[in-house]
Scaffold this motif. Sequence first.
Motif, short mmCIF file in Angstrom:
data_model
loop_
_atom_site.label_atom_id
_atom_site.label_comp_id
_atom_site.label_asym_id
_atom_site.label_seq_id
_atom_site.Cartn_x
_atom_site.Cartn_y
_atom_site.Cartn_z
N PHE A 43 0.84 -1.21 0.00
CA PHE A 43 0.00 0.00 0.00
C PHE A 43 0.87 1.26 0.00
CE2 PHE A 43 -2.17 -3.35 2.43
CZ PHE A 43 -3.27 -3.55 1.61
N PRO A 44 1.51 1.56 -1.13
CA PRO A 44 2.38 2.74 -1.18
C PRO A 44 1.64 4.05 -0.94
CG PRO A 44 2.02 1.82 -3.38
CD PRO A 44 1.48 0.84 -2.41
N THR A 45 0.34 4.08 -1.24
CA THR A 45 -0.41 5.32 -1.01
C THR A 45 -0.62 5.60 0.48
OG1 THR A 45 -2.52 4.12 -1.24
CG2 THR A 45 -1.62 5.15 -3.22
N GLN A 46 -0.46 4.57 1.31
CA GLN A 46 -0.61 4.73 2.76
C GLN A 46 0.75 4.81 3.43
OE1 GLN A 46 -3.64 5.19 3.82
NE2 GLN A 46 -4.53 4.70 1.83
N TYR A 47 1.73 5.22 2.66
CA TYR A 47 3.12 5.25 3.11
C TYR A 47 3.27 6.01 4.43
CZ TYR A 47 8.15 6.34 2.82
OH TYR A 47 9.49 6.49 3.07
N ALA A 48 2.74 7.22 4.48
CA ALA A 48 2.93 8.07 5.65
C ALA A 48 2.27 7.47 6.88
CB ALA A 48 2.38 9.47 5.38
N GLU A 49 1.02 7.05 6.75
CA GLU A 49 0.29 6.50 7.89
C GLU A 49 0.98 5.27 8.46
OE1 GLU A 49 -0.91 7.37 5.05
OE2 GLU A 49 -2.54 8.82 5.37
N LEU A 50 1.49 4.41 7.56
CA LEU A 50 2.14 3.19 8.03
C LEU A 50 3.46 3.48 8.73
CD1 LEU A 50 1.41 0.82 5.01
CD2 LEU A 50 0.47 0.66 7.32
N HIS B 220 12.58 8.47 1.95
CA HIS B 220 11.97 7.74 0.84
C HIS B 220 10.59 8.26 0.44
CE1 HIS B 220 14.92 4.77 2.39
NE2 HIS B 220 15.05 4.46 1.12
N VAL B 221 10.06 9.20 1.21
CA VAL B 221 8.72 9.70 0.92
C VAL B 221 8.68 10.35 -0.46
CG1 VAL B 221 9.12 11.96 1.98
CG2 VAL B 221 6.81 11.05 1.87
N LYS B 222 7.51 10.20 -1.17
CA LYS B 222 7.44 10.65 -2.56
C LYS B 222 6.37 11.70 -2.84
CE LYS B 222 9.38 6.50 -4.69
NZ LYS B 222 9.18 5.43 -5.71
N SER B 223 5.66 12.13 -1.83
CA SER B 223 4.67 13.17 -2.06
C SER B 223 4.70 14.17 -0.91
CB SER B 223 3.26 12.57 -2.19
OG SER B 223 2.75 12.20 -0.93
N LEU B 224 4.32 15.40 -1.23
CA LEU B 224 4.32 16.45 -0.21
C LEU B 224 3.30 16.16 0.89
CD1 LEU B 224 4.69 19.67 -2.38
CD2 LEU B 224 6.40 18.62 -0.90
N GLN B 225 2.19 15.57 0.50
CA GLN B 225 1.16 15.24 1.49
C GLN B 225 1.71 14.23 2.50
OE1 GLN B 225 -2.36 13.50 -0.15
NE2 GLN B 225 -3.53 13.68 1.73
N GLN B 226 2.37 13.19 1.99
CA GLN B 226 2.95 12.19 2.88
C GLN B 226 4.06 12.82 3.73
OE1 GLN B 226 4.28 9.13 0.21
NE2 GLN B 226 2.24 8.26 -0.06
N PHE B 227 4.85 13.69 3.11
CA PHE B 227 5.93 14.35 3.84
C PHE B 227 5.38 15.16 5.01
CE2 PHE B 227 8.22 18.33 4.53
CZ PHE B 227 9.47 17.85 4.93
N ALA C 27 10.06 12.19 -7.27
CA ALA C 27 8.88 12.03 -8.12
C ALA C 27 9.18 12.36 -9.57
CB ALA C 27 7.74 12.92 -7.61
N SER C 28 10.06 13.34 -9.81
CA SER C 28 10.37 13.78 -11.19
C SER C 28 11.87 13.98 -11.32
CB SER C 28 9.62 15.07 -11.53
OG SER C 28 8.23 14.92 -11.35
N PRO C 29 12.63 12.89 -11.39
CA PRO C 29 14.10 13.02 -11.40
C PRO C 29 14.66 13.69 -12.65
CG PRO C 29 13.44 10.75 -11.82
CD PRO C 29 12.20 11.48 -11.43
N ASN C 30 13.86 13.76 -13.72
CA ASN C 30 14.34 14.37 -14.97
C ASN C 30 13.83 15.79 -15.17
OD1 ASN C 30 15.80 12.02 -15.96
ND2 ASN C 30 13.79 11.09 -16.27
N ASP C 31 13.22 16.35 -14.13
CA ASP C 31 12.71 17.72 -14.21
C ASP C 31 13.84 18.69 -13.88
OD1 ASP C 31 11.46 20.20 -13.88
OD2 ASP C 31 9.59 19.27 -13.23
N VAL C 32 14.35 19.36 -14.89
CA VAL C 32 15.52 20.23 -14.73
C VAL C 32 15.21 21.40 -13.80
CG1 VAL C 32 17.10 21.78 -15.94
CG2 VAL C 32 16.47 19.59 -16.96
N SER C 33 14.00 21.95 -13.90
CA SER C 33 13.66 23.10 -13.06
C SER C 33 13.76 22.75 -11.58
CB SER C 33 12.25 23.60 -13.40
OG SER C 33 11.27 22.61 -13.10
N LEU C 34 13.41 21.52 -11.22
CA LEU C 34 13.50 21.09 -9.82
C LEU C 34 14.95 21.02 -9.37
CD1 LEU C 34 10.77 18.29 -9.68
CD2 LEU C 34 10.58 20.68 -8.95
N TRP C 35 15.82 20.56 -10.26
CA TRP C 35 17.25 20.51 -9.92
C TRP C 35 17.83 21.91 -9.80
CZ3 TRP C 35 19.68 16.63 -7.89
CH2 TRP C 35 19.24 15.33 -8.13
N LEU C 36 17.40 22.81 -10.66
CA LEU C 36 17.88 24.19 -10.55
C LEU C 36 17.43 24.82 -9.24
CD1 LEU C 36 17.27 25.38 -14.23
CD2 LEU C 36 19.47 24.93 -13.14
#
Length: 790
Positions: A250-257, A283-290, A352-361
């Motif tokens: 249940f990866p969508t329940q990552y934070a709760e677990l 390892h968290v992958k979403s802001l909501q879970q974070f 979540a988006s390792p190839n998004d250049v703007s995020l790396w910048l």
Amino acid sequence: MTTRHTLDSHLILPTDLPFEHQLQATPTDESLWIQYANTKDTTSSTQLEKCYILRRALSKIPHSEKIWMAYLEERVGLLRGLNPIVGEHRDDFGKVKEEFELCLSYLRESLDIWEAYLSFLERMGDFQSRRAVLNQMLKILPLEKHEFVWRKLLEFADEVKGKIATSIYSRYLIYKPFELELVLEKFIEFDAVPQALKLLEQILNDDTFVSQQDKTPWDYFSECLDLLTQSPTEYFGLTDTFIRQGLIKFPTQYAELFVTLAQHYREVDFQKTKSIYQEALSHVKSLQQFTIIFESFTNALESEINKLMNITQGTPSDSTNSASTQLDINLQILETLLDQQPYLISDIKLRASPNDVSLWLDRITLVPDTQIELKLQTYVKAITTIKPEHSTPGLSQIWLGYSRVYEDYDDLQTAREILDRAVKVSYNNIDELVEVWLGWSSMELRRDDLETALRVMEVATRIPEDFKTIKIDDLKLSVQKRLFKSVKLWSFYLDLKESLVEDDTGVKETCALYEKLFELRIITPLILINYASFLSDQDRYEQSFRIYERGVKLFTYPVVFEIWNVYLVKLLSRDPSLERVREVFDRALEGSPGEFLKVYVTMYSDYEFKHGSFDKSIKILKTSIDKIPNEDKLEIFINILTKYQQHDQLNQIRETYQDIVTIIPLTKCLTYLKDFIHFETELKEYTRVRELYQYALSQLRSRPLIDDLFNSWSDFEVSVGDKSSYKQMLKFKRQIEESFELKDVDYQEQDIGFVKSSDGPKVSSINASEDKSSSSGAVNPDVIDIDLDI
């Protein structure tokens, strides 16, 4: 049984002799035995007699289910109100039990007998015997009767609960494998944790499983997790394993677990709790879970810090010293955690988006410029993580920024090595590669190394031998293979080359570069204009004009318009011969679409006017009227009018005014209508003035404009008219108001030209005589003609 319940011959009464005689003749007559037994009432004594009769019947007909049922019912009835567990009657219950067993030896498949036996055992409270009987039934009864047995067995399980019930439901699942949900619920109800987990695993691993209760796998997982956490001591290690399996399922329940797992250890091992939270954040992958994990972690730290602070405030001891140390550690962790929040959020986005250049910048921007090592590590991580073929735009900025760090610290050798690697990257867009080459050359320029900057561009624009077969938009070819056709790259190269020109050799080399663009067929109008301007700056005007000539032949409209425009301006600035100018203008006019003509004819006409060719100047403008768009016509008329006014040619001025108000919609030339009226008024052509007012008012559909013109007309009549002319004006005004119903309708302004009016009053032509203008306007109703010739 007691003595009074003994079944013997003294229970036969004289009234029973008729039945006895008949039974001697037919001892196996079932109905006769039943009839005989039924003669006895329900009193205690007669009940014994009835039992005696039925027991004798069974000795003759041992396989009679009907007699057995009657007999056992009577035997059980004799025990009504007695205690099966304590007291003198325990043996009586045991003897009845033996009778049931004897009965079943004859009637093994009778459900009624089995059910009666179970009811009797239930009354006795004999759980062991009930369980044994139920198991015996499963062994003895045929399969088609097992449904009844299992119903009774499950009722028994629900009653006894615990391990016995768990075992029964486990066996039931073998009988009905599709009852997974029911059995899982029972396992949870009985606190059978291992069995429930095993069954849950079976459900979760079965992709074909469909809940009959509209429950999701997560619903079942949550129920089992609640069961585990309610018994933390007994299943402490199992809880950890179970939750980690849930993280996979249940990866969508990552934070709760993860929060549940961390809290699982909180009371016994807070160090483990912190470790789990840190693992979760990495390892968290979403802001909501974070957000969920981060807030839970900080709350846990704050709670632990408060607890430790209370301890440290007590009497000094070894425990308080240890608490003080732990307090410092936890305070440091909390402070670091809060400082790292932007980085952790950045990590989430990048995972979540390792190839998004703007995020790396953005990530690179987070690192302070003072932390050089960390910034370089971030650049390296970005470059090694991003897959060029899948990257978003801007990958070149990563490479250029990476090299800029070394450049800022005067390590040009490393900066060049980075850029040399950067130009070999398989970008998914040629513009990325162009930016790297431009960045490299710009770096050399910042170091005032013009020659190196130029060499960089020479390498970048190197033309392959098979250049004629290469297309810049051929995505099958690498960006390096197509680079030489980049206009942006060549433009920078040419600008750089021009800045270094010092002699004729430099001019020739620069021209050779421009000529390559013609050869490569990537010359653009802007580059061509720059080429011509470069030659002009070198005082090579005729060469410059030849470039313009090549351009107007090479390109088509609309792009060629700018070339013609610049060419004509440059040509006129050199003051060439009149014949040459006319020849160039005529060619420009010849192939030009109407929407571009206004610029050419205006420039051409002004040139002729300036050089004394007044008539040709006017002719050029008038000839263009029918060719240019309507929106440009007024500007041309104004140009003509201005030139006539400069020469004081009254008839031509009147004619031009007439053209304006005839061809241009009145709402767009109302100012010139008023100028026309003023012009005629100055010449005392009052009849013409009145006809102009009539003409305009018959065409307009806007009350404010009509009111304004009537006010102007009124002022005019007051100034130069008489009582008769004023009355004529008022009469015309009434006609207008009645025709257009201006009394009731407030008309909106409309863009209407001078055409025949179908609903307005007919007016005379503007060149009509004074008499005609006062004769109620009865003229040709099919045409409105304005002719001001005198």
